[in-house]
Design a protein around this motif. Sequence first.
Motif, PDB file in Angstrom:
ATOM      1  N   HIS A  39      82.784  59.741   8.015  1.00 31.44           N
ATOM      2  CA  HIS A  39      83.487  60.720   7.164  1.00 31.44           C
ATOM      3  C   HIS A  39      82.471  61.685   6.575  1.00 31.44           C
ATOM      4  N   THR A  40      82.949  62.753   5.933  1.00 26.83           N
ATOM      5  CA  THR A  40      82.056  63.815   5.463  1.00 26.83           C
ATOM      6  C   THR A  40      81.881  63.844   3.949  1.00 26.83           C
ATOM      7  N   ASP A  41      82.489  62.918   3.238  1.00 23.39           N
ATOM      8  CA  ASP A  41      82.333  62.870   1.781  1.00 23.39           C
ATOM      9  C   ASP A  41      80.961  62.315   1.431  1.00 23.39           C
ATOM     10  N   ALA A  73      78.916  61.454   4.521  1.00 22.52           N
ATOM     11  CA  ALA A  73      78.184  62.729   4.462  1.00 22.52           C
ATOM     12  C   ALA A  73      77.923  63.353   5.833  1.00 22.52           C
ATOM     13  N   GLY A  74      78.816  63.118   6.784  1.00 22.39           N
ATOM     14  CA  GLY A  74      78.662  63.728   8.100  1.00 22.39           C
ATOM     15  C   GLY A  74      77.451  63.240   8.870  1.00 22.39           C
ATOM     16  N   GLN A  75      76.985  62.028   8.605  1.00 22.43           N
ATOM     17  CA  GLN A  75      75.806  61.501   9.304  1.00 22.43           C
ATOM     18  C   GLN A  75      76.020  61.459  10.814  1.00 22.43           C
ATOM     19  N   ILE A  76      77.234  61.107  11.221  1.00 22.35           N
ATOM     20  CA  ILE A  76      77.533  61.045  12.652  1.00 22.35           C
ATOM     21  C   ILE A  76      78.087  62.369  13.150  1.00 22.35           C
ATOM     22  N   ALA A  77      79.030  62.948  12.389  1.00 26.79           N
ATOM     23  CA  ALA A  77      79.695  64.168  12.859  1.00 26.79           C
ATOM     24  C   ALA A  77      80.433  64.833  11.711  1.00 26.79           C
ATOM     25  N   ASN A  78      80.685  66.150  11.857  1.00 27.11           N
ATOM     26  CA  ASN A  78      81.582  66.811  10.923  1.00 27.11           C
ATOM     27  C   ASN A  78      83.015  66.405  11.260  1.00 27.11           C
ATOM     28  N   MET A 197      83.956  77.542   8.961  1.00 28.55           N
ATOM     29  CA  MET A 197      82.683  76.826   9.067  1.00 28.55           C
ATOM     30  C   MET A 197      82.878  75.368   8.665  1.00 28.55           C
ATOM     31  N   PRO A 198      82.022  74.477   9.158  1.00 26.82           N
ATOM     32  CA  PRO A 198      82.107  73.067   8.764  1.00 26.82           C
ATOM     33  C   PRO A 198      81.816  72.911   7.278  1.00 26.82           C
TER      34      PRO A 198
END
Length: 340
Positions: A39-41, A73-78, A197-198
């Motif tokens: 996740h991106t949080d 925090a988007g470690q793998i992907a947005n 944008m991401p």
Amino acid sequence: MFKNIAKITTGTLTAVTLLGSAMFMASDASAEKVLRFSHTDNPGGSRQAAAEVFAEKVAEYTEGRYKVRVYPAGQIANDPKAIEQLQLGGVDFTVSATGSYATHMPSLNLTAMPFLVDTYEQGWDFYDNSAWLQGEFSKLPAKGFRVLSTWEAGFRSFTTSDPLTSPKDAVGKKMRVYPNDMIRWTMEAIGFQTVVMPITDVYLSIQQGVVNGQENPVDTIKSLRFYEVAPNVTLTRHVYSPLPLTISEQTWQSFSAEDQAAVMKAAKESSDFSRKLVRDSVNGQIDEMKAAGASVSVPVIGPFRDSVQSVYEKAKGIYGDEVEKVLADAAAIREKLPAK
């Protein structure tokens, strides 16, 4: 003598082999399978807190057969890439705004129509009980992923570098949006120019003046600290924006019926946790942003509602009768659960 040595050696090797096999079997029997959750949080955000609850419950309810490893925090992907990875089996779980999934199911754009619901309770009822939405969710396994439950993020509002008191203040300003037609149409109807944008690029882009602001729920604004670079927080609450928790269909089909039930139970309990956490945290998060120097305001909403009327007509031009189904479900829920 050599025969005795050979017998001893052979016996020792046999014993070691048997012992090794027994140890391997014991290890294999107790081995847990690791599942990846992207996740991106930020680590301190509500998504991470709910993900930790989900991971704990999955381990508990599968009796240790599965371990969920969370990558924040988007470690793998947005967000868009994480959803693609679900389809490919590269990650097992993700959680993102409903509109993020619309690339694969365009009708889900309609959940981002402006001002559909007014309260958290109305939003929860819509996501849990709307016949239209449940029907759309039921089509997602054919796309490579499925919805397990819905987590909370709240209502989308603005953070901008300059004050935003009415749609007139949006004219000529650049607003970051994620890849979702409904959000883009809404921003353009209000008066903004839009830049896709991401979310992982937004903070720096505002800081560098590439865009003048962004729109997200308060929980996300606080977690990703957007108020630091765009200190005018305007609580329009223009779109209800919860977060479906999704699983790769490949992963789902690999579970036994027992483990599917366990994961669903964990998903429901993490949803309950997420909804309560976000709803109960909003006022405190607003106070914290104010204390940090942000200017937080609630504008007169009428002009914003009026400015987005064209969005419904544009949606009808593309989605036809589906728009009326969504609006009818939302209207019935608002009538059932009127805002206090």
